[in-house]
Design an enzyme around this catalytic site. Structure first.
Site, PDB file in Angstrom:
ATOM      1  N   ASP A  13       6.814  -8.896  45.738  1.00 46.29           N
ATOM      2  CA  ASP A  13       7.365  -9.729  46.826  1.00 46.29           C
ATOM      3  C   ASP A  13       8.197  -8.893  47.608  1.00 46.29           C
ATOM      4  O   ASP A  13       8.767  -7.859  47.270  1.00 46.29           O
ATOM      5  CB  ASP A  13       8.102 -11.106  46.331  1.00 46.29           C
ATOM      6  CG  ASP A  13       8.544 -11.822  47.296  1.00 46.29           C
ATOM      7  OD1 ASP A  13       7.941 -12.398  48.412  1.00 46.29           O
ATOM      8  OD2 ASP A  13       9.730 -12.301  46.968  1.00 46.29           O
ATOM      9  N   SER A  14       8.601  -9.418  48.839  1.00 47.76           N
ATOM     10  CA  SER A  14       9.603  -8.891  49.789  1.00 47.76           C
ATOM     11  C   SER A  14      10.954  -8.772  48.781  1.00 47.76           C
ATOM     12  O   SER A  14      11.757  -8.010  49.451  1.00 47.76           O
ATOM     13  CB  SER A  14       9.967  -9.673  50.881  1.00 47.76           C
ATOM     14  OG  SER A  14      10.559 -11.001  50.582  1.00 47.76           O
ATOM     15  N   CYS A  76       4.078 -13.496  47.931  1.00 47.23           N
ATOM     16  CA  CYS A  76       4.696 -13.602  49.220  1.00 47.23           C
ATOM     17  C   CYS A  76       3.687 -13.907  50.169  1.00 47.23           C
ATOM     18  O   CYS A  76       2.663 -13.500  50.437  1.00 47.23           O
ATOM     19  CB  CYS A  76       5.168 -12.096  49.698  1.00 47.23           C
ATOM     20  SG  CYS A  76       5.986 -12.110  50.983  1.00 47.23           S
ATOM     21  N   GLU A 154      18.304 -14.038  48.021  1.00 44.60           N
ATOM     22  CA  GLU A 154      18.212 -12.747  47.505  1.00 44.60           C
ATOM     23  C   GLU A 154      19.981 -12.498  47.019  1.00 44.60           C
ATOM     24  O   GLU A 154      19.942 -11.376  45.970  1.00 44.60           O
ATOM     25  CB  GLU A 154      18.187 -11.812  48.532  1.00 44.60           C
ATOM     26  CG  GLU A 154      16.831 -11.475  49.346  1.00 44.60           C
ATOM     27  CD  GLU A 154      15.733 -10.949  48.077  1.00 44.60           C
ATOM     28  OE1 GLU A 154      16.232  -9.938  47.593  1.00 44.60           O
ATOM     29  OE2 GLU A 154      14.853 -11.376  47.775  1.00 44.60           O
ATOM     30  N   CYS A 186       7.189 -20.646  51.158  1.00 47.21           N
ATOM     31  CA  CYS A 186       7.660 -19.415  50.908  1.00 47.21           C
ATOM     32  C   CYS A 186       8.275 -19.325  49.457  1.00 47.21           C
ATOM     33  O   CYS A 186       8.862 -20.358  49.124  1.00 47.21           O
ATOM     34  CB  CYS A 186       9.072 -18.936  52.138  1.00 47.21           C
ATOM     35  SG  CYS A 186       9.930 -17.434  51.478  1.00 47.21           S
ATOM     36  N   HIS A 188      10.586 -17.789  48.103  1.00 47.66           N
ATOM     37  CA  HIS A 188      11.927 -17.658  47.737  1.00 47.66           C
ATOM     38  C   HIS A 188      12.433 -19.299  47.742  1.00 47.66           C
ATOM     39  O   HIS A 188      13.422 -19.833  47.073  1.00 47.66           O
ATOM     40  CB  HIS A 188      12.813 -17.011  48.836  1.00 47.66           C
ATOM     41  CG  HIS A 188      12.686 -15.723  48.758  1.00 47.66           C
ATOM     42  ND1 HIS A 188      11.897 -14.966  48.960  1.00 47.66           N
ATOM     43  CD2 HIS A 188      13.611 -14.738  48.363  1.00 47.66           C
ATOM     44  CE1 HIS A 188      11.792 -13.669  48.884  1.00 47.66           C
ATOM     45  NE2 HIS A 188      13.102 -13.550  48.477  1.00 47.66           N
TER      46      HIS A 188
END
Ligand code: DGL
Length: 269
Positions: A13-14, A76, A154, A186, A188
């Site tokens: 993932d990012s 992602c 994050e 998403c 996240h």
């Protein structure tokens, strides 16, 4: 060389968002060895050009290929939209991507008004347009790019007043349109589902994709004779490139799983 059953599965993932998918994979596939790669130094991907995202994704695949993965999950939505075809053309093992759960949401919605929260990269992609065209004929989809949310997750922020204020800004317009179903497009955002739920009436259903992806991965591994037949619990290795000293703690907090299978490895690049 053909991949073997005992080789690990990579999940990328990012940043830390894909850990929400990793948890579903662990639940479906307890005996697999999993390697998670967070590209946190380059997060968010949401507003980057496709070429740049593809370069990052290929760098993560290079790392995973050295560990002889038998399959990779691109956990992602943004990276899938930008580069899944490129990596599938390049590598000859199963590569699973993510896309917002437009189809299940369109089937679940009673009033046919569905909200989609995702990054601008996902919402502006050709893949997402095609998805709406295929499954969204009689549905009014209201899409909302959510700038700034990935950065907060994050940092491990799942409930601050800054997060709530940002969420309110994105969710209020959807409530005004009377959505009865909300897609979290998403990975996240799964971690802030409780904060999202607090801002919405109970009847609105939230749809995510992690479980379906893990289930699909399971099917693919069976079909390709790649399922690990070990009976021991698999290992879960976590790699990041974040230089933030707190990165390991954020990953541990989001994983929250069995410490026996948590293995923080540190910097991958
Ligand atoms: N987890 C990524 C996704 O699913 C976040 C994208 C980003 O880094 O902006 O889209």
């Amino acid at each position: 060389m053909a991949p073997s059953q005992n080789n690990p599965i990579g999940v990328i993932d990012s940043g830390v968002g894909g850990i929400s998918v990793l948890k579903c994979i662990r639940a479906h596939l307890p005996h697999e060895n999993l390697i998670y790669v967070a590209d946190s130094k380059f997060a968010p991907y949401g507003e980057k050009a496709n070429e740049e995202i593809t370069r990052r994704v290929l760098t993560a695949f290079d790392f995973l290929n050295k560990q002889e993965v038998k399959s990779v999950v691109v956990a992602c939505n943004t990276a899938t939209a930008a580069s899944i075809q490129i990596v599938r053309d390049k590598f000859n093992y199963p590569i699973i991507g993510m896309e917002p759960a437009v189809k299940p949401a369109s089937l679940m919605s009673k009033n046919k008004v569905v909200g989609v929260l995702a990054t601008s990269g996902t919402l502006l992609s050709a893949k997402f347009s095609a998805l709406l065209e295929h499954h969204g004929n009689d549905i009014h989809f209201i899409t909302q790019p959510c700038f700034g949310l990935v950065e907060l997750v994050e940092q491990g922020d799942l409930e601050s007043s800054a997060l709530t204020a940002l969420l309110k800004k994105y969710i209020d317009p959807l409530l005004k349109e009377d959505i009865d179903t909300l897609v979290l497009g998403c990975t996240h955002y799964s971690f802030i589902k409780p904060a999202i739920q607090k801002l919405m009436p109970d009847h609105i259903k939230i749809v995510e994709t992690g479980d379906a992806v893990a289930n699909y991965l399971n099917h693919v591994l069976i079909e390709k004779h790649l399922l690990n037949e070990n009976t021991a619990l698999g290992t879960t290795d976590f790699w990041t490139n974040s230089l933030d000293q707190n990165a390991g703690n954020v990953i541990a907090k989001l994983w929250g799983g069995d410490p026996k299978s948590f293995n923080y490895k540190g910097l991958w690049i």
